[in-house]
Motif scaffolding. Structure first.
Motif, mmCIF file in Angstrom:
data_model
loop_
_atom_site.group_PDB
_atom_site.id
_atom_site.type_symbol
_atom_site.label_atom_id
_atom_site.label_comp_id
_atom_site.label_asym_id
_atom_site.label_seq_id
_atom_site.Cartn_x
_atom_site.Cartn_y
_atom_site.Cartn_z
ATOM 1 N N ASN A 174 0.831 -1.207 0.000
ATOM 2 C CA ASN A 174 0.000 0.000 0.000
ATOM 3 C C ASN A 174 0.866 1.259 0.000
ATOM 4 O O ASN A 174 0.548 2.251 -0.683
ATOM 5 C CB ASN A 174 -0.927 0.005 1.215
ATOM 6 C CG ASN A 174 -2.056 -0.990 1.091
ATOM 7 O OD1 ASN A 174 -2.403 -1.414 -0.015
ATOM 8 N ND2 ASN A 174 -2.635 -1.384 2.219
ATOM 9 N N ALA A 175 1.963 1.216 0.761
ATOM 10 C CA ALA A 175 2.846 2.386 0.821
ATOM 11 C C ALA A 175 3.487 2.654 -0.533
ATOM 12 O O ALA A 175 3.477 3.797 -1.029
ATOM 13 C CB ALA A 175 3.911 2.166 1.892
ATOM 14 N N TYR A 176 4.036 1.626 -1.165
ATOM 15 C CA TYR A 176 4.703 1.824 -2.451
ATOM 16 C C TYR A 176 3.706 2.066 -3.577
ATOM 17 O O TYR A 176 4.023 2.753 -4.560
ATOM 18 C CB TYR A 176 5.595 0.630 -2.756
ATOM 19 C CG TYR A 176 6.868 0.624 -1.937
ATOM 20 C CD1 TYR A 176 7.419 1.801 -1.475
ATOM 21 C CD2 TYR A 176 7.518 -0.564 -1.617
ATOM 22 C CE1 TYR A 176 8.578 1.805 -0.716
ATOM 23 C CE2 TYR A 176 8.684 -0.572 -0.852
ATOM 24 C CZ TYR A 176 9.201 0.621 -0.404
ATOM 25 O OH TYR A 176 10.352 0.630 0.340
ATOM 26 N N ALA A 177 2.496 1.530 -3.445
ATOM 27 C CA ALA A 177 1.457 1.857 -4.425
ATOM 28 C C ALA A 177 1.091 3.332 -4.340
ATOM 29 O O ALA A 177 0.897 4.007 -5.367
ATOM 30 C CB ALA A 177 0.221 0.988 -4.191
ATOM 31 N N SER A 178 1.000 3.861 -3.130
ATOM 32 C CA SER A 178 0.736 5.293 -2.956
ATOM 33 C C SER A 178 1.889 6.126 -3.505
ATOM 34 O O SER A 178 1.668 7.198 -4.090
ATOM 35 C CB SER A 178 0.521 5.607 -1.477
ATOM 36 O OG SER A 178 -0.577 4.886 -0.952
ATOM 37 N N LEU A 179 3.119 5.622 -3.326
ATOM 38 C CA LEU A 179 4.284 6.328 -3.870
ATOM 39 C C LEU A 179 4.203 6.414 -5.393
ATOM 40 O O LEU A 179 4.475 7.468 -5.983
ATOM 41 C CB LEU A 179 5.561 5.603 -3.445
ATOM 42 C CG LEU A 179 6.897 6.257 -3.794
ATOM 43 C CD1 LEU A 179 7.109 7.519 -2.985
ATOM 44 C CD2 LEU A 179 8.053 5.284 -3.545
ATOM 45 N N PHE A 180 3.783 5.326 -6.026
ATOM 46 C CA PHE A 180 3.657 5.309 -7.483
ATOM 47 C C PHE A 180 2.502 6.191 -7.945
ATOM 48 O O PHE A 180 2.639 6.969 -8.898
ATOM 49 C CB PHE A 180 3.439 3.870 -7.955
ATOM 50 C CG PHE A 180 3.253 3.734 -9.442
ATOM 51 C CD1 PHE A 180 4.346 3.691 -10.289
ATOM 52 C CD2 PHE A 180 1.981 3.654 -9.987
ATOM 53 C CE1 PHE A 180 4.174 3.575 -11.659
ATOM 54 C CE2 PHE A 180 1.796 3.532 -11.347
ATOM 55 C CZ PHE A 180 2.901 3.496 -12.192
ATOM 56 N N LYS A 181 1.373 6.094 -7.271
ATOM 57 C CA LYS A 181 0.206 6.876 -7.672
ATOM 58 C C LYS A 181 0.446 8.374 -7.509
ATOM 59 O O LYS A 181 -0.104 9.179 -8.265
ATOM 60 C CB LYS A 181 -1.017 6.459 -6.837
ATOM 61 C CG LYS A 181 -1.491 5.043 -7.098
ATOM 62 C CD LYS A 181 -2.636 4.680 -6.157
ATOM 63 C CE LYS A 181 -3.073 3.233 -6.363
ATOM 64 N NZ LYS A 181 -4.156 2.866 -5.404
ATOM 65 N N GLY A 182 1.259 8.747 -6.534
ATOM 66 C CA GLY A 182 1.499 10.165 -6.307
ATOM 67 C C GLY A 182 2.597 10.758 -7.161
ATOM 68 O O GLY A 182 2.736 11.986 -7.219
ATOM 69 N N SER A 183 3.369 9.900 -7.842
ATOM 70 C CA SER A 183 4.503 10.410 -8.619
ATOM 71 C C SER A 183 4.394 10.128 -10.110
ATOM 72 O O SER A 183 4.935 10.885 -10.922
ATOM 73 C CB SER A 183 5.806 9.793 -8.109
ATOM 74 O OG SER A 183 5.764 8.369 -8.206
ATOM 75 N N ILE A 184 3.720 9.065 -10.498
ATOM 76 C CA ILE A 184 3.636 8.698 -11.918
ATOM 77 C C ILE A 184 2.205 8.839 -12.431
ATOM 78 O O ILE A 184 1.892 9.753 -13.199
ATOM 79 C CB ILE A 184 4.155 7.265 -12.161
ATOM 80 C CG1 ILE A 184 5.553 7.104 -11.553
ATOM 81 C CG2 ILE A 184 4.185 6.968 -13.654
ATOM 82 C CD1 ILE A 184 6.613 8.021 -12.144
ATOM 83 N N VAL A 224 -2.016 9.175 2.381
ATOM 84 C CA VAL A 224 -2.886 8.016 2.157
ATOM 85 C C VAL A 224 -2.537 6.862 3.087
ATOM 86 O O VAL A 224 -3.417 6.251 3.698
ATOM 87 C CB VAL A 224 -2.806 7.561 0.682
ATOM 88 C CG1 VAL A 224 -3.596 6.281 0.463
ATOM 89 C CG2 VAL A 224 -3.302 8.667 -0.240
ATOM 90 N N SER A 225 -1.245 6.553 3.197
ATOM 91 C CA SER A 225 -0.811 5.386 3.967
ATOM 92 C C SER A 225 -0.299 5.720 5.354
ATOM 93 O O SER A 225 0.126 4.817 6.084
ATOM 94 C CB SER A 225 0.282 4.632 3.189
ATOM 95 O OG SER A 225 -0.177 4.261 1.906
ATOM 96 N N SER A 226 -0.285 6.999 5.706
ATOM 97 C CA SER A 226 0.186 7.442 7.032
ATOM 98 C C SER A 226 1.630 7.032 7.280
ATOM 99 O O SER A 226 2.019 6.723 8.413
ATOM 100 C CB SER A 226 -0.717 6.881 8.148
ATOM 101 O OG SER A 226 -2.050 7.324 7.974
ATOM 102 N N ILE A 227 2.441 7.047 6.204
ATOM 103 C CA ILE A 227 3.864 6.760 6.318
ATOM 104 C C ILE A 227 4.614 8.087 6.434
ATOM 105 O O ILE A 227 4.339 9.039 5.706
ATOM 106 C CB ILE A 227 4.370 5.974 5.099
ATOM 107 C CG1 ILE A 227 3.590 4.668 4.955
ATOM 108 C CG2 ILE A 227 5.852 5.683 5.224
ATOM 109 C CD1 ILE A 227 3.734 3.709 6.101
ATOM 110 N N SER A 228 5.560 8.152 7.333
ATOM 111 C CA SER A 228 6.292 9.395 7.560
ATOM 112 C C SER A 228 7.020 9.839 6.298
ATOM 113 O O SER A 228 7.604 9.033 5.575
ATOM 114 C CB SER A 228 7.297 9.210 8.695
ATOM 115 O OG SER A 228 8.098 10.369 8.835
ATOM 116 N N LEU A 229 6.990 11.153 6.028
ATOM 117 C CA LEU A 229 7.675 11.704 4.866
ATOM 118 C C LEU A 229 9.190 11.556 4.991
ATOM 119 O O LEU A 229 9.903 11.541 3.985
ATOM 120 C CB LEU A 229 7.305 13.184 4.695
ATOM 121 C CG LEU A 229 7.773 13.883 3.420
ATOM 122 C CD1 LEU A 229 7.184 13.217 2.188
ATOM 123 C CD2 LEU A 229 7.401 15.362 3.451
#
Length: 426
Positions: A87-97, A379-384
């Motif tokens: 979920n964290a890396y999916a959010s990373l992809f959705k927010g950048s690509i 989205v995933s509540s992962i620290s920036l």
């Protein structure tokens, strides 16, 4: 005698079998798992993502609770770990690509095209200033200097660009050009100081540029609150807004932040590549960077080269700072307007192996991590801060090709050549 001679005569030599030539496919597969630059870079990113995934797991209390009974029900812990990391890396992809859901909505007519291009717009917005500061550090490095002062040069650049943007009334196109030139001039001036000190007195550029970073930062905090600069409608430390005539045009409309600065960054990257590889100054710059004593013996002015390198590097960093206030990131001076683009430029230059187009690609990667990190946090509540950890891990693995080679058992021959190139300054 003839029989003895024939008996002692050596047997006829047989021709060694000719080595079989590899096909294109075999050669490609054989070289794919070699420690070349591309392979090491990709594997460094993979390693950083793996370690980042472990950090995501250990920082989630709900997942750690599943590991308290791992021996009895290991599936719970493994599935929970996979869910939080994916979920964290999916959010990373959705927010950048791109967000696949936004694409589906656009195709079905339930959403607009702005949502589709919003992630890449944010990535390019974060990428633009990093290209300039990364090129600044890379160019100085190729000339044998370590420019730690890209942060200070960017600060002076943003100050002069903003002052030109709201103090000088000019027509739209001319106003933008003047603001960008003012930013480049400010950075060039801040690069000239350590350059001339290095050339004339031998003062180390690292110490000088670090000290000038502090001077530029405190100069920014002082000038913001001065009369004629501070916004008269505000009591906090913020300047007047830059006129719209001095703003870079946005490429995808007012709702998306990507602006024409990314086009300027590509053109400047091409210009720096031409300067290094095609011009006389670039040849002298590389010669001085490799061996200043031999260059001096060959008739190259090391003093003039040092000054020229730092002036150009400062101008590049100044352009990066100017983009922060004439682009879409901000329209006024604040104490944190430049953020950390100068220091991030050092990482970008190292990741790009101080080559212009490599720096541009590294800046794109860092921009994607920053843009995706914002989405991952919301989205995933992962620290920036995890994004900063990923950036640091990537640079660490890039700078240690022997470690990547040992982990993935890459071919030693290619790795040796890579290590040699790294030792010589990339």
């Amino acid at each position: 005698m003839s029989e003895e001679t024939e008996a002692k005569a050596p047997p006829p030599q047989q021709k060694a079998p000719e080595p079989q030539r590899e096909s294109f496919g075999q050669a490609f597969l054989h070289g794919l798992w070699a420690a070349n630059t591309v392979t090491v870079t990709i594997l460094a990113v993979v390693l950083a993502l793996v370690i980042g995934g472990i950090l995501i797991i250990v920082s989630d209390p709900d997942v750690l609770e599943q590991y308290s009974y791992f021996t009895s029900r290991p599936g719970d812990a493994l599935s929970a770990s996979w869910e939080v990391v994916s979920n964290a890396y999916a959010s990373l992809f959705k927010g950048s690509i791109v967000d696949p859901a936004a694409v589906s909505d656009w195709i079905s007519g339930d959403g607009g095209w702005e949502r589709v291009f919003a992630p890449i717009s944010e990535t390019l917005t974060y990428t633009t200033p990093l290209v300039f500061t990364g090129l600044s550090v890379a160019l100085a490095f190729r000339g044998g200097l370590f420019n730690i002062g890209a942060q200070g040069q960017a600060i002076i650049g943003v100050i002069l660009a903003a002052l030109a943007g709201f103090l000088i009334p000019l027509p739209p196109v001319l106003h933008l050009i003047v603001a960008l030139l003012a930013g480049a001039l400010g950075g060039a001036l801040w690069g000239f100081i350590p350059g001339i000190l290095k050339a004339r007195t031998g003062a180390h550029e690292v110490i000088n540029t670090i000290m000038l970073n502090y001077v530029a930062l405190y100069f920014l905090t002082w000038i913001i609150v001065q009369k004629g600069v501070q916004n008269p409608d505000r009591t906090d430390a913020i300047s007047k807004p830059v006129d719209s005539s001095a703003q870079l045009p946005r490429l995808l409309g007012d709702n998306l932040r990507v602006h024409a600065g990314i086009i300027l960054a590509v053109l400047v990257t091409w210009g720096v590549a031409w300067l290094l590889n095609r011009s006389t100054l670039g040849f002298e710059l590389r010669a001085v960077g490799n061996n200043p004593d031999a260059s001096r013996t060959a008739g190259i002015s090391v003093t003039a080269t040092y000054v020229s390198v730092m002036v150009i590097a400062g101008a590049l960093a100044g352009l990066g700072g100017a983009n922060m206030v004439v682009g879409s990131t901000a329209d006024a001076l604040t104490p944190l307007v430049v953020a950390q683009i100068g220091f991030d430029g050092i990482l970008v230059a190292l990741l790009g192996r101080v080559k212009p187009w490599g720096v541009a690609l590294a800046a794109l990667l860092f921009g994607a991590l920053r843009a995706g990190g914002n989405t991952m946090q919301s989205v995933s509540s992962i620290s920036l801060e995890l994004v900063t950890v990923l950036q640091a891990l990537i640079v660490i693995f890039i700078a240690a090709p022997a470690l990547v080679k040992a982990i993935f058992r890459l071919r030693a021959a290619r790795a040796a050549r890579l290590s040699t190139s790294l030792a010589k300054g990339w």
